[in-house]
Design an enzyme around this catalytic site. Structure first.
Site, PDB file in Angstrom:
ATOM      1  N   GLU A 207      10.032  -2.238   3.897  1.00  0.00           N
ATOM      2  CA  GLU A 207       9.211  -2.158   2.685  1.00  0.00           C
ATOM      3  C   GLU A 207      10.433  -1.594   1.647  1.00  0.00           C
ATOM      4  O   GLU A 207      10.104  -2.166   0.337  1.00  0.00           O
ATOM      5  CB  GLU A 207       8.041  -1.156   2.935  1.00  0.00           C
TER       6      GLU A 207
ATOM      7  N   GLY B  19       1.051  -1.417   0.040  1.00  0.00           N
ATOM      8  CA  GLY B  19       0.053  -0.019   0.004  1.00  0.00           C
ATOM      9  C   GLY B  19       0.908   1.108  -0.133  1.00  0.00           C
ATOM     10  O   GLY B  19       1.948   1.265  -0.122  1.00  0.00           O
TER      11      GLY B  19
HETATM   12  C1  5RP Z   1       3.127   1.029   5.981  1.00  0.00           C
HETATM   13  C2  5RP Z   1       2.789   1.638   4.963  1.00  0.00           C
HETATM   14  C3  5RP Z   1       1.391   1.273   4.459  1.00  0.00           C
HETATM   15  O1  5RP Z   1       1.522   0.748   3.165  1.00  0.00           O
HETATM   16  C4  5RP Z   1       0.818   2.678   4.331  1.00  0.00           C
HETATM   17  O2  5RP Z   1       0.508   3.369   5.820  1.00  0.00           O
HETATM   18  C5  5RP Z   1      -0.891   2.373   3.883  1.00  0.00           C
HETATM   19  O3  5RP Z   1      -1.527   1.621   4.574  1.00  0.00           O
HETATM   20  P1  5RP Z   1      -3.035   1.476   4.677  1.00  0.00           P
HETATM   21  O4  5RP Z   1      -3.105   0.459   3.504  1.00  0.00           O
HETATM   22  O5  5RP Z   1      -3.419   0.832   6.074  1.00  0.00           O
HETATM   23  O6  5RP Z   1      -3.658   2.618   4.179  1.00  0.00           O
HETATM   24  O7  5RP Z   1       3.449   2.217   4.265  1.00  0.00           O
HETATM   25  O8  5RP Z   1       4.468   1.337   6.721  1.00  0.00           O
END
Ligand code: 5RP
Length: 222
Positions: A105, A84
């Site tokens: 990530e 995400g």
């Molecule tokens: C985690 C991230 C996530 O991808 C980002 O925060 C998006 O999160 P969500 O899918 O809950 O909206 O970078 O470190």
């Protein structure tokens, strides 16, 4: 009835299943959108070799779903990484790290042939920076880095009572208008004590799947 943000995340996650390569190791990110993806992946667990995971939280969910999680050091090829984002611009430069998993990530994104980003439509923006930019720092460097970030025009806020999976701190930098994502990524990365900045521009996404009330919409870099 109007579609909720969570339902849009689900649409994006379902559409990402098309990108999963059979018999391969799938790169799996972190967050509520990815949680939907893990749920979908569980249905085809016998068709993949396993996964590498960007957080303890995702690892737990993957294992609970019966999917084998490999150590990244034991994996040399990841065809696709699904994750995400907190924001994406039209070039698919991203802000990530709202969930604190930005370093792992970025490692898996770097290892992967293709990065497929999944999000609800609210994440697509013209200019990055409304979402506070996460910066993971070695704890002893926190105040120093915060002062350096102020010099760049940001307003860093320490994510208190929080430690990353790597035992580090996060500064969330408010008030930035990121006109040159690659340049800012490189500038902040070069500060001693910074582990990772949550700008993914040197290695942005290759495809963005947006969940919308009309279904999943695929966006390619402009
Ligand atoms: C985690 C991230 C996530 O991808 C980002 O925060 C998006 O999160 P969500 O899918 O809950 O909206 O970078 O470190």
């Amino acid at each position: 009835m109007a579609m909720t943000q969570d339902e849009m995340k689900r649409k994006a996650a379902e559409a990402a299943m098309e990108y999963v390569v059979a018999d391969s190791i799938v790169g799996v990110g972190t967050g509520s959108t990815v949680n939907h993806f893990i749920d979908c992946l569980a249905d085809i667990k016998n068709k993949i070799e396993g996964a590498v995971s960007s957080s303890e939280a995702s690892t737990k969910l993957l294992k609970a779903a019966g999917i084998e999680v490999f150590d990244t050091n034991h994996v040399s090829h990841i065809p696709v990484y699904i994750d995400g984002a907190d924001e994406s611009d039209h070039y698919l430069n991203l802000i990530k790290g709202g969930g604190g998993a930005l370093t792992r990530e970025k490692i898996i994104a770097g290892m992967s042939d293709k990065f497929v980003c999944i999000a609800d439509e609210s994440k697509l923006v013209d200019i990055l920076g409304k979402f506070p930019l996460p910066v993971e720092v070695i704890p002893m460097a926190r105040s120093y880095i915060a002062r350096e970030l102020v010099k760049l025009g940001g307003e860093p806020v320490w994510r208190e009572n929080y430690l990353t999976d790597n035992g580090c701190d996060i500064l969330d930098v408010h008030n930035l208008e990121i006109m040159q994502p690659i340049k800012l990524e490189n500038t902040i990365n070069a500060m001693p004590g910074v582990v990772t900045v949550g700008i993914f521009a040197n290695r942005g996404a290759d495809v963005l799947i947006l969940g919308t009330p009309e279904g999943a919409k695929v966006v390619y870099p402009k």
